[in-house]
Design an enzyme around this catalytic site. Structure first.
Site: not given
Ligand code: SAH
Length: 396
Positions: A229, A340
């Protein structure tokens, strides 16, 4: 000050939290007479207790549960550009002391005396979210105040988020001032990052994890790092800047990974950063099955609980994620888990993470439990708005 707004009366013995300092007054706590029902969403009201004692000035919305949000303890406060400029300048003064460059959340809603208003600052570009009708109806005034205080090159409205529906507000993205800013480069934790305030997620960047990224990076030297993520690589690139041997970003968003790739090039780490577009849960299970392991693993997913009814399935998802992520940590490695979800409190998140790590049969120590960075302050009477949780575990 004289009462200049329509008067909103609190019922006898109600408004306990507001009397104790909370900015929120709930719809069941107020006298909903014909006059109140006739008010448009977002109108300013002067709030008085049943005995006539004034409580302050609030923004009102009869269509939602949080019917009024106090913006001032003085009744009759004019919500004009002077008011907003003063609040914004006060909020900016705190951040300017804490950060070397103007890349931070400059207004964090209630905690900065601006209920429902979020402003992220990317140098001379401002990205704004309005989560209350009282802010939305004052968009022109707020834009004027932002221009006066920050003299920005562009102001972007990122009013394309789900919580606006609670206030009866439409979803929209718009340029409120200036020219389309495009991608913006900035430094954080020793790396160069790219964000796009018009088309990126939320306001373009997640400043809330800045300090947690720096802490995680302290474990990274000479290790391989997995950032699931990852969004645009906030954790992975901080780890590389701190000496990680290599890092892999996994995200479902091609756009986010594209920004991570550009950030790696701008930071001189393109040879050390891998990018994989995949579902995080599937990728973790695959790697676990193949015996792939990392010295530092970060799993910081989007909010699994978007409302109260999601709490139980979300809790199960956090447990499952903790288990899957723990399974790819090397012996002696470090695991960082984030949430979050405002509806999952810190105790519940801790319990689910602990259970998941135990299911993975990994004895662990909790090294650190933290929240959002200091540019995301918490209103002292709204502890439930402290939405971000980050736990750092050392795994045997
Ligand atoms: N860790 C990041 C923020 C994450 S926000 C930072 O420090 O900036 C959550 C992220 O999860 C987003 O970029 C979104 O595209 C991704 N996401 C959502 N569902 C997902 C999934 N099933 N598998 C992989 N990524 C996913």
């Amino acid at each position: 000050m004289a009462l200049i707004h329509p008067t909103m009366k609190i019922k006898p013995r109600e408004g306990k939290r507001a009397r104790a300092g909370s900015p929120w007054i709930f719809s069941n706590e107020i006298v909903m007479d014909a006059e109140m029902k006739a008010l448009d969403p977002g109108e300013a009201v002067d709030v008085v207790l049943d005995d006539g004692t004034p409580l302050g000035t609030a923004i009102f919305n009869g269509k939602t549960l949080i019917a009024a949000r106090l913006v001032s303890s003085e009744p009759g406060t004019a919500l004009d550009a002077d008011f907003f400029a003063a609040r914004l300048a006060r909020a900016d003064a705190i951040r300017a002391r804490l950060f070397p460059t103007p890349f931070y959340r400059v207004a964090h809603a209630e905690a900065d005396g601006l209920p429902g208003l979020v402003v992220d600052r990317y140098g001379d570009v401002l990205s704004v979210q309005m989560g209350a009708a009282g802010m939305d109806v004052r968009t022109d005034i707020i834009v004027a105040a932002l221009r006066r205080v920050f003299e920005p090159r562009a102001i972007v409205l990122r009013n394309d988020f789900q919580a606006r529906t609670l206030e009866g507000l439409p979803s929209l993205t718009a340029l409120a001032y200036g020219e389309e800013p495009g991608e913006i480069a900035f430094k954080e934790n020793g790396a160069t990052f790219l964000c796009d305030p018009m088309t990126g997620q939320k306001t373009g960047w997640f400043y809330d994890q800045r300090e947690n990224r720096a802490f995680a990076a302290r474990f990274a030297k000479n290790l391989s790092v997995l950032d699931v993520f990852s969004h645009a690589g906030g954790f992975a690139l901080a780890a590389l800047a701190a000496g990680a041997s290599e890092a892999l970003c996994i995200d479902a968003s091609e756009k986010a990974l594209g920004l991570a790739g550009k950030a790696a090039s701008a930071s001189g780490f393109e040879a050390k950063l891998g990018l994989r577009k995949a579902d995080a849960f599937e990728a973790l299970d695959d790697m676990a099955a193949q015996g792939v392991r990392f010295g530092l693993v970060i799993a910081d997913p989007p909010a699994f609980a978007k409302s109260r009814k999601d709490i139980e399935p979300a809790a199960r998802a956090y447990r499952k994620l903790a288990r899957a992520a723990a399974s790819v940590v090397e012996p002696g490695g470090t695991l960082v888990l984030g949430s979050c979800s405002h509806h999952i409190d810190a105790a519940r998140f801790h319990a689910e993470c602990a259970a998941g790590i135990h299911q993975a049969k990994r004895p662990a120590r909790l090294l650190r439990s933290s929240g959002a960075d200091v540019d995301h302050p918490v209103h002292p009477h709204l502890p439930e708005t402290a939405y971000l949780k980050a736990l750092v575990f050392a795994l045997d």
